[in-house]
Design a protein around this motif. Structure first.
Motif, mmCIF file in Angstrom:
data_model
loop_
_atom_site.group_PDB
_atom_site.id
_atom_site.type_symbol
_atom_site.label_atom_id
_atom_site.label_comp_id
_atom_site.label_asym_id
_atom_site.label_seq_id
_atom_site.Cartn_x
_atom_site.Cartn_y
_atom_site.Cartn_z
ATOM 1 N N MET A 6 0.849 -1.186 0.000
ATOM 2 C CA MET A 6 0.000 0.000 0.000
ATOM 3 C C MET A 6 0.888 1.240 0.000
ATOM 4 S SD MET A 6 -1.341 0.309 3.945
ATOM 5 C CE MET A 6 -1.761 2.029 3.817
ATOM 6 N N PRO A 7 0.346 2.372 -0.445
ATOM 7 C CA PRO A 7 1.127 3.613 -0.380
ATOM 8 C C PRO A 7 1.268 4.100 1.056
ATOM 9 C CG PRO A 7 -0.707 3.788 -1.945
ATOM 10 C CD PRO A 7 -0.903 2.536 -1.161
ATOM 11 N N LEU A 52 -1.656 5.913 4.174
ATOM 12 C CA LEU A 52 -3.054 5.714 3.789
ATOM 13 C C LEU A 52 -3.728 4.616 4.621
ATOM 14 C CD1 LEU A 52 -2.948 6.157 -0.087
ATOM 15 C CD2 LEU A 52 -3.658 7.790 1.655
ATOM 16 N N LYS A 106 -7.541 4.793 4.817
ATOM 17 C CA LYS A 106 -8.184 4.274 3.611
ATOM 18 C C LYS A 106 -8.223 2.745 3.659
ATOM 19 C CE LYS A 106 -8.397 5.503 -1.220
ATOM 20 N NZ LYS A 106 -7.791 6.260 -2.300
ATOM 21 N N ALA A 107 -7.139 2.134 4.131
ATOM 22 C CA ALA A 107 -7.093 0.676 4.281
ATOM 23 C C ALA A 107 -8.135 0.216 5.296
ATOM 24 C CB ALA A 107 -5.700 0.232 4.718
ATOM 25 N N PHE A 123 5.275 2.878 -4.670
ATOM 26 C CA PHE A 123 4.178 1.918 -4.628
ATOM 27 C C PHE A 123 3.783 1.469 -6.031
ATOM 28 C CE2 PHE A 123 -0.423 1.169 -4.967
ATOM 29 C CZ PHE A 123 -0.483 -0.006 -4.244
ATOM 30 N N PRO A 141 0.762 -1.369 -7.368
ATOM 31 C CA PRO A 141 -0.207 -2.386 -6.959
ATOM 32 C C PRO A 141 0.020 -3.719 -7.650
ATOM 33 C CG PRO A 141 -1.220 -0.836 -8.474
ATOM 34 C CD PRO A 141 0.166 -0.313 -8.180
ATOM 35 N N SER A 192 -10.588 -4.782 -6.961
ATOM 36 C CA SER A 192 -9.351 -4.145 -6.520
ATOM 37 C C SER A 192 -9.598 -3.470 -5.183
ATOM 38 C CB SER A 192 -8.898 -3.089 -7.541
ATOM 39 O OG SER A 192 -8.546 -3.712 -8.752
ATOM 40 N N ASP A 193 -8.595 -3.505 -4.331
ATOM 41 C CA ASP A 193 -8.701 -2.742 -3.085
ATOM 42 C C ASP A 193 -8.501 -1.260 -3.428
ATOM 43 O OD1 ASP A 193 -5.918 -2.249 -3.201
ATOM 44 O OD2 ASP A 193 -5.447 -3.413 -1.421
ATOM 45 N N PHE A 197 -6.165 0.586 -3.336
ATOM 46 C CA PHE A 197 -4.829 0.895 -3.842
ATOM 47 C C PHE A 197 -4.550 0.240 -5.193
ATOM 48 C CE2 PHE A 197 -4.739 0.318 0.843
ATOM 49 C CZ PHE A 197 -4.894 1.655 1.154
ATOM 50 N N ASN A 202 -4.692 -3.176 -5.717
ATOM 51 C CA ASN A 202 -4.289 -4.577 -5.580
ATOM 52 C C ASN A 202 -5.458 -5.479 -5.948
ATOM 53 O OD1 ASN A 202 -1.606 -4.261 -4.428
ATOM 54 N ND2 ASN A 202 -2.664 -3.481 -2.610
#
Length: 122
Positions: free
Chosen positions: A15-16, A19, A22-23, A65, A67, A109-110, A112, A114
């Protein structure tokens, strides 16, 4: 061999930086994972750890980052149709994939980018 590999302990996704909220919004609030406090020596690295039943997911900061667009974890789900309804109600886009015989599965996708797979074996 004199050793045994028992199971996957956890999956880590990148992840960046900075964040974590956001996660948490996605993995905790939308998907229902519980956040696990990271050990003190690892907290300064950022990221977040989550668990749901036997699934342990770690998000680690990666700079720069990038993904995971192809490599991905696959989560086995019970009542995947309910998951689909839940995701739609939370505005989460997913793609249905019927290319695996005997499985009802989706990809998404999450936040970010992924790739994540969710499947229910029929």
């Amino acid at each position: 061999m004199s050793f045994t590999i028992n199971k996957i302990d956890h999956v880590q996704l990148a992840m960046p930086k900075d964040l974590q909220e956001k996660a948490r919004g996605f993995y905790r609030d939308t998907l229902g994972f519980e956040e696990v406090e990271k050990p003190e020596p690892l907290r300064k690295r950022g990221g977040a750890w989550f668990t749901l039943g036997a699934v342990h997911l770690h998000l680690g900061v990666e700079e720069p980052f990038s993904p995971a667009k192809k490599a991905h974890p696959a989560f086995e789900v019970r009542e995947i149709e309910e998951l689909k309804k839940h995701l739609k109600s939370h505005g989460v886009d997913f793609t249905v994939d019927d290319n695996l015989p005997g499985a009802n599965r989706i990809y998404m996708s999450d936040p970010f980018g992924n790739r994540l797979e969710f499947l229910e074996w029929l």
